[in-house]
Design a protein around this motif. Structure first.
Motif, PDB file in Angstrom:
ATOM      1  N   UNK A  76       0.858  -1.193   0.000  1.00 61.16           N
ATOM      2  CA  UNK A  76       0.000   0.000   0.000  1.00 61.16           C
ATOM      3  C   UNK A  76       0.887   1.233   0.000  1.00 61.16           C
ATOM      4  N   UNK A  77       0.544   2.223  -0.793  1.00 55.25           N
ATOM      5  CA  UNK A  77       1.329   3.460  -0.826  1.00 55.25           C
ATOM      6  C   UNK A  77       1.124   4.233   0.466  1.00 55.25           C
ATOM      7  N   UNK A  78       2.011   5.161   0.725  1.00 54.24           N
ATOM      8  CA  UNK A  78       1.904   6.016   1.900  1.00 54.24           C
ATOM      9  C   UNK A  78       1.007   7.209   1.595  1.00 54.24           C
ATOM     10  N   UNK A  79       0.253   7.654   2.606  1.00 54.05           N
ATOM     11  CA  UNK A  79      -0.612   8.824   2.447  1.00 54.05           C
ATOM     12  C   UNK A  79       0.252  10.050   2.169  1.00 54.05           C
ATOM     13  N   UNK A  80      -0.062  10.739   1.079  1.00 48.71           N
ATOM     14  CA  UNK A  80       0.676  11.943   0.720  1.00 48.71           C
ATOM     15  C   UNK A  80       1.920  11.674  -0.105  1.00 48.71           C
TER      16      UNK A  80
END
Length: 843
Positions: free
Chosen positions: A157-161
């Protein structure tokens, strides 16, 4: 003569009190600073836990998406021309349904093509924004998370921002798709917009820092104020005025961060109720509430004194405001035998611009006072709107209660500062500033608050404000493309063999739910609480249960838990669907975690109800309607009444001819009574201008006719009623004089046409033989007149078991419907008229 020692002693005698005050002040300042720092740490921790929860949820969704198809299915789609295959379109519809159910923006599949990634399909039907086999492949370095998934076979999962170029504002989770040999051949992706989450994180950090900074400023400012007090005791009065000005200036800086912390913790508790962070969220709310409760009244009062109350202007949704206020008030009513009644005008704009927080403050103040001063009985909360111009509306909120009331001599003092009336009610909480502040807020929004009360019987508060509407949407339910959701019946099957239980603590809600499901011909059982629902579920076998979420004594979650805990496979598997008015994001997950299988938001929308029933009604019990039957089940256009759109009326009243006919009959009765009031008002304005009470009664009458006429499809009559209501609100007697007579005549003519179009109420048409036991009907009439529900139910059961034709059964069904709504008078009248018909025709 005083020596040095005496002088020293004298100084010592003067110091202790100020020094003690200084110590207390410093201790308090340090405590406040500590609480501020501690609160900031808790907020940071809670935000981190919340973001981790979101990522886990996204990984779960992408994993489900990966299991939705097999590698072999995806391998069928290789070139752009494959996008025209029916199987490709079917898979896209499947992905669209999956995305809606999972609450994500995009779901898609990608495969490796050499050193690039090729999109296969997504859930987007917009040709300009969708991706597929005709989309340009992307390089591996453009999506390192996807590269890791393909290489390691582990979800990422990508990081927020932390955005990939061209994918700003999206949080993405990938899960691998394996072939039979265990190789990663594709990946499933799921996206949500994380801009709001990112902004909340950023703003929370800013607010936390501001909170600490403001607290430090207050402590430092207070310290210097204290030193100044010691040095310049003679200027105490001036310093006091400076303090008031200072507090007024600082109110926004203090209250805004605190409200934000408390509000966001409340939202976090609703949206992401992870067990590990619930305790921390509760600590944030407790710390913030404790600080806010100390300063709130002082700050607001200081603002009023300094004339610095400010009204914000920002977009908001009125449904959310009303929902939040009602949720809070219902919690406060949990321990009291008080019925909460709501009546919201469907014409209220859905989206407006104004100060959402201040409106909540006004409504909560009025409703909280009603709760405080009402021991039993009812509280009625109404909301109306009146268009003042193209983009401006006047909102009127009315709170009526059956509480202790207010003495006539106390009414002029009610909106004073620090006023709490009734010395014999000292146990009631409050500082006495609430109404003064609420009135000041209303006046700054172009309105006011008024009150009428009868001591010992109750009070009625009316708050009026002006707001700007954003668009043409109203609180009335909207379906796709902006069309009213009730316009579609959508019934494709019946299921007479299906038995369901509907649980709600309000009888009207039970009647509405049963009415909306009547086209399906279910066997419907109802009950008014969780305890009764448990007993019925244990004694019967239902195909599924519709369970209200918020109920007194035992709520829906507790009842569901008790049913699930009952030994037996049936109790673990019977579908239980939550009925809830709190349909905010994340509620579905919360319900699923607490034993529910699904949820349906209130007010019930027919398309969503049909979708839910399509999911849960067993296939083997369905009786599918033919195309002709479906057409026949739709609103009939055979009824022709000048001035009435029957199709619209049928759709707006539940989608069945039977329901529409009942509403038309009730409309005739109600409108006939209101015609009398209109004639009386018309006679008054011929002699002299009407007083305020007569004008208010007239507004009530035409407002009711406006809504009721729109519901039966009489759009033109509804439009004229709205114009009369508008003119009366403005005191424009010229417009009323011009339109009232024509409106009254049009209404009277409409009632005559409706009565001629419908069969007489309670009488069977002459082309059938009515068979019924007259003695049983007489006993039924006596039971209804005595309001004996048990006896009436029993006699109706006897009559329904007797041989009878369809028309007699229709009459008995109509009587049963009125009894269900506790309308004993109408049910008794219907029974009497039917008896007269039988005696007159000799049947």
């Amino acid at each position: 003569m005083r020596g040095p020692g005496f002088g020293k002693w004298g100084m010592t005698k003067r110091i202790p009190a100020p020094d003690l005050t200084l110590m207390v002040f410093l201790s308090s300042a340090l405590l406040v600073v500590f609480l501020a720092l501690y609160t900031r740490a808790l907020v940071d921790f809670a935000m981190t836990a919340m973001e981790d929860n979101i990522r886990k949820r996204m990984l779960f969704v992408s994993g489900n998406a990966a299991r939705l198809v097999s590698a072999e299915e995806l391998d069928r789609f290789r070139v752009s021309s494959d996008m025209k295959l029916p199987e490709y379109e079917a898979l896209r519809r499947k992905l669209a349904a999956f995305a809606d159910d999972a609450g994500v923006l995009y779901v898609y599949y990608v495969r490796t093509e050499g050193d690039k990634y090729q999109f296969i399909i997504d859930n987007d039907f917009n040709e300009e924004t969708s991706v597929g086999l005709n989309t340009e492949p992307i390089a591996r370095e453009e999506s390192p998370e996807l590269a890791d998934v393909v290489r390691d076979g582990v979800p990422r999962c990508t990081e927020i921002g932390n955005y990939t170029e061209g994918w700003d504002g999206l949080l993405t989770a990938y899960s691998p798709i394996f072939d039979d040999a265990g190789r990663v051949v594709a990946a499933a992706g799921a996206d949500i917009e994380d801009t709001v989450i990112f902004n909340v994180r950023y703003r929370t950090a800013v607010i936390s820092r501001i909170h600490v900074l403001v607290t430090a400023i207050i402590a430092i400012g207070g310290f210097f104020s204290f030193l100044r007090y010691r040095r310049k005791a003679a200027l105490a009065q001036e310093n006091n005025r400076a303090k008031s000005r200072f507090l007024a200036r600082m109110s926004h800086e203090i209250r805004s961060p605190m409200n934000a912390i408390i509000g966001m913790s409340e939202l976090a508790a609703r949206e992401y109720g992870h067990p590990e962070c619930r305790g921390y969220i509760a600590e944030i709310r407790r710390a913030g509430t404790n600080l806010l409760s100390i300063i709130n009244d002082i700050l607001d009062f200081s603002k009023i004194e300094a004339d610095s109350l400010q009204i914000a202007s920002a977009p908001y949704e009125m449904s959310q405001v009303l929902n939040d206020v009602l949720n809070i008030i219902q919690i406060r009513l949990a321990e009291k035998p008080i019925e909460l009644i709501t009546d919201f005008d469907a014409d209220i704009p859905a989206a407006m611009t104004g100060d959402e927080a201040r409106i909540r403050q006004i409504l909560l103040n009025l409703l909280s006072n009603a709760v405080k001063y009402t021991k039993e009985g009812f509280i009625k909360f109404s909301a109306l709107s009146l268009r003042m111009s193209t983009d401006t509306v006047k909102l009127t909120f009315i709170v009526e209660d059956s509480g202790i009331g207010i003495k006539e001599e106390d009414l002029p003092k009610l909106f004073g500062e620090f006023v709490r009336l009734g010395a014999d009610h000292m146990s009631i909480e409050g500082t006495g500033l609430g109404l003064a502040i609420a009135r000041s807020l209303c006046r700054q929004m172009g309105g006011d608050i008024s009150v009428s009360s009868v001591y010992g019987k109750g009070s009625l508060f009316t708050a009026v404000i002006n707001q700007r509407r954003i668009d043409g949407r109203t609180l009335g339910v909207l379906g796709k493309n902006g069309c009213p959701a009730l316009y579609t019946n959508g019934v494709k099957f019946t299921a007479p063999g299906v038995r369901i239980l509907v649980v709600d603590d309000i009888e009207t809600n039970l009647a509405v739910a049963a009415g909306l499901m009547s086209p399906y011909k279910f066997q419907i059982d109802t009950c008014l609480g969780g305890n009764e629902a448990i007993l019925l579920a244990r004694e019967n076998r239902f195909d599924f249960i519709l369970m209200d979420h918020m109920m007194p004594e035992m709520d829906g979650m507790e009842a569901t838990a008790a049913i699930r805990a009952t030994p037996g496979e049936y109790f673990k598997t019977v579908p239980i669907i939550a009925l809830t008015a709190n349909a905010v994001s994340g509620m579905r997950e919360m319900f699923l975690e607490n034993g529910f299988n699904d949820f349906l938001s209130k007010p019930i929308e027919i398309p969503k109800l049909n979708e839910l029933l399509d999911r849960w009604v067993p296939e083997e019990k369905r009786v599918w309607l033919t195309e002709a039957a479906c057409t026949e089940a739709r609103p009939s256009t055979g009824l022709k009444i000048d001035g009435v759109d029957a199709e619209r009326g049928i759709a707006m009243t539940g989608g069945t001819w039977e329901g529409y006919a009942k509403v038309l009959g009730l409309y005739c009765e109600d409108a006939a009574e209101r015609l009398v009031c209109l004639r009386e008002f018309e006679g008054k304005i011929d002699d002299s201008p009407p007083d305020d009470s007569a004008l208010a009664l007239f507004i009530t009458q035409v407002h009711a006719l406006k809504s009721a006429s729109a519901s039966i499809g009489a759009a033109e009559l509804s439009r004229v009623a709205a114009a009369l209501e508008d003119a009366a609100a403005r005191g424009d007697m010229t417009v009323i004089s011009e339109k009232l007579e024509g409106f009254r005549e049009a209404l009277s003519g409409l009632l005559d046409r409706v009565r001629r179009a419908l069969p007489s109420e309670g009488a069977a048409p002459p082309d059938g033989e009515a068979v019924a036991d007259r003695s049983a009907l007489r006993r039924l009439k006596e039971a209804l007149e005595a309001w004996d529900v048990g006896a009436a139910d029993s006699i109706l059961g006897e009559l329904r078991e007797m041989p009878s034709d369809q028309k007699t059964r229709d009459v008995l069904s109509g009587i049963a419907d009125r009894l269900l709504l506790s309308d004993f008078k109408t049910a008794a009248d219907m029974t009497g008229k039917f008896l007269e018909f039988l005696e007159r025709t000799g049947r």
